[in-house]
Enzyme design. Sequence first.
Site, mmCIF file in Angstrom:
data_model
loop_
_atom_site.group_PDB
_atom_site.id
_atom_site.type_symbol
_atom_site.label_atom_id
_atom_site.label_comp_id
_atom_site.label_asym_id
_atom_site.label_seq_id
_atom_site.Cartn_x
_atom_site.Cartn_y
_atom_site.Cartn_z
ATOM 1 N N MET A 45 -13.137 26.538 23.574
ATOM 2 C CA MET A 45 -14.297 26.001 22.846
ATOM 3 C C MET A 45 -15.536 26.824 23.187
ATOM 4 O O MET A 45 -15.776 27.093 24.354
ATOM 5 C CB MET A 45 -14.525 24.547 23.269
ATOM 6 C CG MET A 45 -15.870 23.961 22.865
ATOM 7 S SD MET A 45 -16.177 22.309 23.601
ATOM 8 C CE MET A 45 -15.389 21.241 22.429
ATOM 9 N N ASP A 47 -19.611 27.454 20.941
ATOM 10 C CA ASP A 47 -20.772 26.758 20.359
ATOM 11 C C ASP A 47 -20.473 25.451 19.603
ATOM 12 O O ASP A 47 -19.515 25.383 18.839
ATOM 13 C CB ASP A 47 -21.461 27.632 19.309
ATOM 14 C CG ASP A 47 -21.637 29.053 19.727
ATOM 15 O OD1 ASP A 47 -21.408 29.372 20.886
ATOM 16 O OD2 ASP A 47 -21.986 29.864 18.849
ATOM 17 N N TRP A 71 -11.582 33.415 24.028
ATOM 18 C CA TRP A 71 -12.189 33.585 22.704
ATOM 19 C C TRP A 71 -11.286 34.457 21.840
ATOM 20 O O TRP A 71 -10.786 35.486 22.290
ATOM 21 C CB TRP A 71 -13.570 34.217 22.845
ATOM 22 C CG TRP A 71 -14.320 34.232 21.554
ATOM 23 C CD1 TRP A 71 -15.099 33.231 21.055
ATOM 24 C CD2 TRP A 71 -14.347 35.282 20.589
ATOM 25 N NE1 TRP A 71 -15.601 33.591 19.831
ATOM 26 C CE2 TRP A 71 -15.160 34.851 19.529
ATOM 27 C CE3 TRP A 71 -13.751 36.550 20.511
ATOM 28 C CZ2 TRP A 71 -15.407 35.625 18.405
ATOM 29 C CZ3 TRP A 71 -14.000 37.331 19.383
ATOM 30 C CH2 TRP A 71 -14.819 36.867 18.351
ATOM 31 N N TRP A 302 -21.247 33.047 28.400
ATOM 32 C CA TRP A 302 -20.494 34.281 28.173
ATOM 33 C C TRP A 302 -20.474 35.113 29.446
ATOM 34 O O TRP A 302 -21.300 34.923 30.333
ATOM 35 C CB TRP A 302 -21.128 35.091 27.037
ATOM 36 C CG TRP A 302 -21.031 34.399 25.714
ATOM 37 C CD1 TRP A 302 -22.060 33.862 24.989
ATOM 38 C CD2 TRP A 302 -19.838 34.144 24.963
ATOM 39 N NE1 TRP A 302 -21.581 33.292 23.838
ATOM 40 C CE2 TRP A 302 -20.227 33.457 23.788
ATOM 41 C CE3 TRP A 302 -18.485 34.430 25.155
ATOM 42 C CZ2 TRP A 302 -19.311 33.054 22.822
ATOM 43 C CZ3 TRP A 302 -17.577 34.035 24.182
ATOM 44 C CH2 TRP A 302 -17.995 33.357 23.039
HETATM 45 C C1 FRU Z 1 -22.707 32.391 20.198
HETATM 46 C C2 FRU Z 1 -21.793 33.164 19.263
HETATM 47 C C3 FRU Z 1 -22.331 33.119 17.838
HETATM 48 C C4 FRU Z 1 -21.114 33.317 17.009
HETATM 49 C C5 FRU Z 1 -20.070 32.589 17.810
HETATM 50 C C6 FRU Z 1 -18.706 33.202 17.732
HETATM 51 O O1 FRU Z 1 -22.097 31.944 21.351
HETATM 52 O O2 FRU Z 1 -21.651 34.484 19.709
HETATM 53 O O3 FRU Z 1 -23.361 34.040 17.585
HETATM 54 O O4 FRU Z 1 -21.248 32.790 15.729
HETATM 55 O O5 FRU Z 1 -20.508 32.585 19.150
HETATM 56 O O6 FRU Z 1 -17.767 32.397 18.332
#
Ligand code: FRU
Length: 492
Positions: A45, A47, A71, A302
């Site tokens: 998970m 945003d 991710w 991140w």
């Molecule tokens: C922010 C981000 C956004 C993008 C998403 C991809 O954390 O980098 O800019 O839309 O995550 O998962």
Amino acid sequence: MKTNTPMAGGSYGTKIADLYIVHNLAAVNGSSRHTYHAMPPVGWMNDPNGFNEAFGKYHLFYQFYPYGPSWDSMHWGHFTTEDFVKWKLEPTALAPDGQWDSDGCFSGSSVVKGGKLYLIYTSVSADRQTQSIAVSKDGNRFEKLGVVITGDQLPKDCLKTDFRDPKVFKRGEFYYLLAGAMSEAGEGMILMYRSSDLMRWEFISALRRDNLTTRGIYECPDLFELGGTDVMLASPQGYATDGWRYENVQSSIYMLGKLDVEKGTFEKQYEDEIDGGFDFYAPQTLKTRDGRVVMIAWMQMWQRLFPTAKHGWTGSMILPRELTLKNGRLYQSPVREIERYRWNPIRFGNVKIGSRNELTKVGGTKIELLFTLDLGDAQKVGVKLYQKGEHDARIYYDREKDLVIFDRSRMGVEITHDSDEKDASVRSVKVDVGENKLSMRIFLDVSSCEVFLQDGERTMTGNVYSDGDGISFFAEGGSAKIVSLEKYDIVV
Ligand code: FRU
């Protein structure tokens, strides 16, 4: 958090995702899972997306990769809630199964129009980021309607590869959309578009064009009004550290000012970091039925190591917060609904703190802890949480620095990963301790810690990975006092 199993249905990609979830729920190890925070049933998970009220419930979508705890190609997972504390898993809303979003359905927002719920998201394909829309008649199954803003609608010097995270809101008769973008020179921008029907959009202006320290964009803009002031949120990548502010490689900021939709300007009057901890990113807001502005955010960061990945999941959301403006600053407090889940109260006061105060009845890792300290003449005074042997996470006031410090360096787990981040273990914030008193309201949930200082003047959020559940207070270089303390178990 309890997870029910969603029914299969929806698009090809969402069906596969939901079947995968059903078959893999049991493989997720429960030991570090939260109990009252939204987190993925399996997998990854990031945003929050599309946070809104529709069809009599609150909806939270989120960046989701079901097939592993890292991710990858982004889906939109979906929860509903009545109270921001209990989260009901709904079928996966979007999967990257379209021609224009085959590389991911990135972040975005949602709007209710004509009794339907629209999701506006960034569609990624072949390194191009465009804005797309999907619709639902029941808030459960979504049908993609296609791309509504392409790279051709960007200002000339903007990159088509970095154009994302649409936030849509209504002012007067028009819808407005804010999105992050990057100029060829590497400046971070926030662009504004306008539409009367959500389908056809015209570019209005760039509200921000700033040289962030490294090439980066303002990710995930958000905008709302609080008592006549416009508040814009954004998550800039590579924001320059400024003393104790903006110490994470990616920060989340709020800007107070005035949005003029006619002129296409945002006049900024004040800017600050939203949360002074480690794990807080990409906040989004909604307005509740009773008029509160409630914010949620990703409770991770991140460029870190993710210790829960070995248990089959990564990432969760903060306990949503109510936002208010006081003295021209943003104040945050936990959603009031959490107080319905308080159990086993313990209350006392007037306890002197020495170098080591074990409060035997005040342990636990699924708790709310509130206290006010009289800082006395101590040099350092505060609380140790998640304590076991040498391991703990501590939050304390340092008189010499005149800062409140959240130190998780003793939790016994390494999470620093990126050389751009000097230290992922210690964060500081400054609050007003004019009366030599400091109040903290702390929420622990198995592997997280959210701290509200001085009634929400500042917050610090951090994940803590420790198997300890002890709590103790300490004062160094002088003495101090617990003026009052309350502790509750949070049971959902
Ligand atoms: C922010 C981000 C956004 C993008 C998403 C991809 O954390 O980098 O800019 O839309 O995550 O998962």
